[in-house]
Write a protein that holds these residues in place. Structure first.
Motif, PDB file in Angstrom:
ATOM      1  N   LEU A   7       0.824  -1.204   0.000  1.00  0.00           N
ATOM      2  CA  LEU A   7       0.000   0.000   0.000  1.00  0.00           C
ATOM      3  C   LEU A   7       0.862   1.260   0.000  1.00  0.00           C
ATOM      4  O   LEU A   7       0.625   2.195  -0.773  1.00  0.00           O
ATOM      5  N   VAL A   8       1.877   1.290   0.850  1.00  0.00           N
ATOM      6  CA  VAL A   8       2.756   2.454   0.926  1.00  0.00           C
ATOM      7  C   VAL A   8       3.511   2.637  -0.391  1.00  0.00           C
ATOM      8  O   VAL A   8       3.661   3.763  -0.892  1.00  0.00           O
ATOM      9  N   THR A   9       3.953   1.554  -0.993  1.00  0.00           N
ATOM     10  CA  THR A   9       4.668   1.626  -2.266  1.00  0.00           C
ATOM     11  C   THR A   9       3.774   2.183  -3.373  1.00  0.00           C
ATOM     12  O   THR A   9       4.173   3.077  -4.121  1.00  0.00           O
ATOM     13  N   VAL A  10       2.565   1.666  -3.472  1.00  0.00           N
ATOM     14  CA  VAL A  10       1.644   2.116  -4.522  1.00  0.00           C
ATOM     15  C   VAL A  10       1.247   3.574  -4.310  1.00  0.00           C
ATOM     16  O   VAL A  10       1.244   4.372  -5.256  1.00  0.00           O
ATOM     17  N   LEU A  11       0.925   3.945  -3.102  1.00  0.00           N
ATOM     18  CA  LEU A  11       0.505   5.320  -2.834  1.00  0.00           C
ATOM     19  C   LEU A  11       1.644   6.314  -3.033  1.00  0.00           C
ATOM     20  O   LEU A  11       1.433   7.407  -3.565  1.00  0.00           O
ATOM     21  N   SER A  12       2.852   5.960  -2.632  1.00  0.00           N
ATOM     22  CA  SER A  12       3.973   6.879  -2.834  1.00  0.00           C
ATOM     23  C   SER A  12       4.309   6.999  -4.320  1.00  0.00           C
ATOM     24  O   SER A  12       4.616   8.095  -4.804  1.00  0.00           O
ATOM     25  N   GLY A  13       4.238   5.914  -5.057  1.00  0.00           N
ATOM     26  CA  GLY A  13       4.465   5.979  -6.497  1.00  0.00           C
ATOM     27  C   GLY A  13       3.420   6.826  -7.195  1.00  0.00           C
ATOM     28  O   GLY A  13       3.732   7.606  -8.106  1.00  0.00           O
ATOM     29  N   THR A  14       2.171   6.691  -6.783  1.00  0.00           N
ATOM     30  CA  THR A  14       1.096   7.494  -7.355  1.00  0.00           C
ATOM     31  C   THR A  14       1.298   8.970  -7.043  1.00  0.00           C
ATOM     32  O   THR A  14       1.111   9.831  -7.906  1.00  0.00           O
ATOM     33  N   PHE A  15       1.702   9.279  -5.831  1.00  0.00           N
ATOM     34  CA  PHE A  15       1.940  10.664  -5.439  1.00  0.00           C
ATOM     35  C   PHE A  15       3.088  11.274  -6.247  1.00  0.00           C
ATOM     36  O   PHE A  15       2.987  12.404  -6.734  1.00  0.00           O
ATOM     37  N   ILE A  16       4.148  10.518  -6.436  1.00  0.00           N
ATOM     38  CA  ILE A  16       5.288  11.010  -7.223  1.00  0.00           C
ATOM     39  C   ILE A  16       4.873  11.224  -8.676  1.00  0.00           C
ATOM     40  O   ILE A  16       5.249  12.216  -9.300  1.00  0.00           O
ATOM     41  N   LEU A  19       2.871  14.447  -8.914  1.00  0.00           N
ATOM     42  CA  LEU A  19       3.760  15.610  -8.865  1.00  0.00           C
ATOM     43  C   LEU A  19       4.486  15.811 -10.192  1.00  0.00           C
ATOM     44  O   LEU A  19       4.624  16.945 -10.663  1.00  0.00           O
ATOM     45  N   ALA A  20       4.921  14.724 -10.805  1.00  0.00           N
ATOM     46  CA  ALA A  20       5.623  14.836 -12.085  1.00  0.00           C
ATOM     47  C   ALA A  20       4.697  15.383 -13.168  1.00  0.00           C
ATOM     48  O   ALA A  20       5.094  16.250 -13.955  1.00  0.00           O
ATOM     49  N   TRP A  21       3.452  14.890 -13.223  1.00  0.00           N
ATOM     50  CA  TRP A  21       2.495  15.402 -14.206  1.00  0.00           C
ATOM     51  C   TRP A  21       2.155  16.863 -13.940  1.00  0.00           C
ATOM     52  O   TRP A  21       2.025  17.659 -14.878  1.00  0.00           O
ATOM     53  N   ALA A  22       2.012  17.234 -12.679  1.00  0.00           N
ATOM     54  CA  ALA A  22       1.719  18.633 -12.352  1.00  0.00           C
ATOM     55  C   ALA A  22       2.870  19.529 -12.785  1.00  0.00           C
ATOM     56  O   ALA A  22       2.656  20.602 -13.360  1.00  0.00           O
ATOM     57  N   LEU A  24       5.104  18.907 -15.167  1.00  0.00           N
ATOM     58  CA  LEU A  24       5.145  18.926 -16.626  1.00  0.00           C
ATOM     59  C   LEU A  24       4.062  19.839 -17.195  1.00  0.00           C
ATOM     60  O   LEU A  24       4.332  20.670 -18.068  1.00  0.00           O
ATOM     61  N   LEU A  25       2.843  19.704 -16.717  1.00  0.00           N
ATOM     62  CA  LEU A  25       1.749  20.514 -17.245  1.00  0.00           C
ATOM     63  C   LEU A  25       1.902  21.984 -16.875  1.00  0.00           C
ATOM     64  O   LEU A  25       1.525  22.862 -17.660  1.00  0.00           O
ATOM     65  N   TYR A  26       2.467  22.274 -15.715  1.00  0.00           N
ATOM     66  CA  TYR A  26       2.730  23.665 -15.360  1.00  0.00           C
ATOM     67  C   TYR A  26       3.756  24.268 -16.315  1.00  0.00           C
ATOM     68  O   TYR A  26       3.620  25.407 -16.760  1.00  0.00           O
ATOM     69  N   GLY A  27       4.795  23.498 -16.632  1.00  0.00           N
ATOM     70  CA  GLY A  27       5.795  23.964 -17.580  1.00  0.00           C
ATOM     71  C   GLY A  27       5.196  24.199 -18.963  1.00  0.00           C
ATOM     72  O   GLY A  27       5.500  25.194 -19.628  1.00  0.00           O
ATOM     73  N   LEU A  28       4.321  23.283 -19.410  1.00  0.00           N
ATOM     74  CA  LEU A  28       3.650  23.473 -20.692  1.00  0.00           C
ATOM     75  C   LEU A  28       2.745  24.700 -20.671  1.00  0.00           C
ATOM     76  O   LEU A  28       2.678  25.458 -21.638  1.00  0.00           O
ATOM     77  N   HIS A  29       2.061  24.898 -19.552  1.00  0.00           N
ATOM     78  CA  HIS A  29       1.192  26.067 -19.419  1.00  0.00           C
ATOM     79  C   HIS A  29       2.009  27.353 -19.481  1.00  0.00           C
ATOM     80  O   HIS A  29       1.628  28.324 -20.145  1.00  0.00           O
ATOM     81  N   THR A  30       3.128  27.368 -18.805  1.00  0.00           N
ATOM     82  CA  THR A  30       3.989  28.546 -18.806  1.00  0.00           C
ATOM     83  C   THR A  30       4.499  28.840 -20.211  1.00  0.00           C
ATOM     84  O   THR A  30       4.511  29.993 -20.645  1.00  0.00           O
ATOM     85  N   GLN A  31       4.914  27.805 -20.932  1.00  0.00           N
ATOM     86  CA  GLN A  31       5.393  27.997 -22.299  1.00  0.00           C
ATOM     87  C   GLN A  31       4.269  28.432 -23.226  1.00  0.00           C
ATOM     88  O   GLN A  31       4.475  29.234 -24.135  1.00  0.00           O
ATOM     89  N   ALA A  32       3.060  27.909 -23.013  1.00  0.00           N
ATOM     90  CA  ALA A  32       1.926  28.247 -23.877  1.00  0.00           C
ATOM     91  C   ALA A  32       1.497  29.693 -23.693  1.00  0.00           C
ATOM     92  O   ALA A  32       1.031  30.330 -24.644  1.00  0.00           O
ATOM     93  N   THR A  33       1.661  30.242 -22.500  1.00  0.00           N
ATOM     94  CA  THR A  33       1.266  31.628 -22.281  1.00  0.00           C
ATOM     95  C   THR A  33       2.183  32.609 -23.017  1.00  0.00           C
ATOM     96  O   THR A  33       1.805  33.758 -23.230  1.00  0.00           O
TER      97      THR A  33
END
Length: 71
Positions: A7-16, A19-22, A24-33
């Protein structure tokens, strides 16, 4: 594996991954603006196009495998 370790392994992997998707998408948003008000629409269009192409390739692959199974 013990259930708690699993459970701890799956939840920590999901959290990471979240964060990685957030990040990446923030960087794309910044570039798109940088392109102005149409930048976000362009980014959305590109992402929608990628999803549509993936769907199309999946349908094509299913038709090929379906045709091979009939032969």
């Amino acid at each position: 594996m013990r259930p708690l370790v699993n459970l701890v392994t799956v939840l920590s992997g999901t959290f990471i991954a979240m964060l990685a998707w957030a990040w990446l998408l923030y960087g794309l948003h910044t570039q798109a603006t940088l392109f102005g008000s149409w930048g976000l629409l362009l980014l959305f269009g590109v992402l929608l196009g990628i999803a549509a192409m993936g769907y199309w390739f999946n349908l094509r692959q299913e038709r090929v495998s379906e045709h091979e199974n009939k032969s």
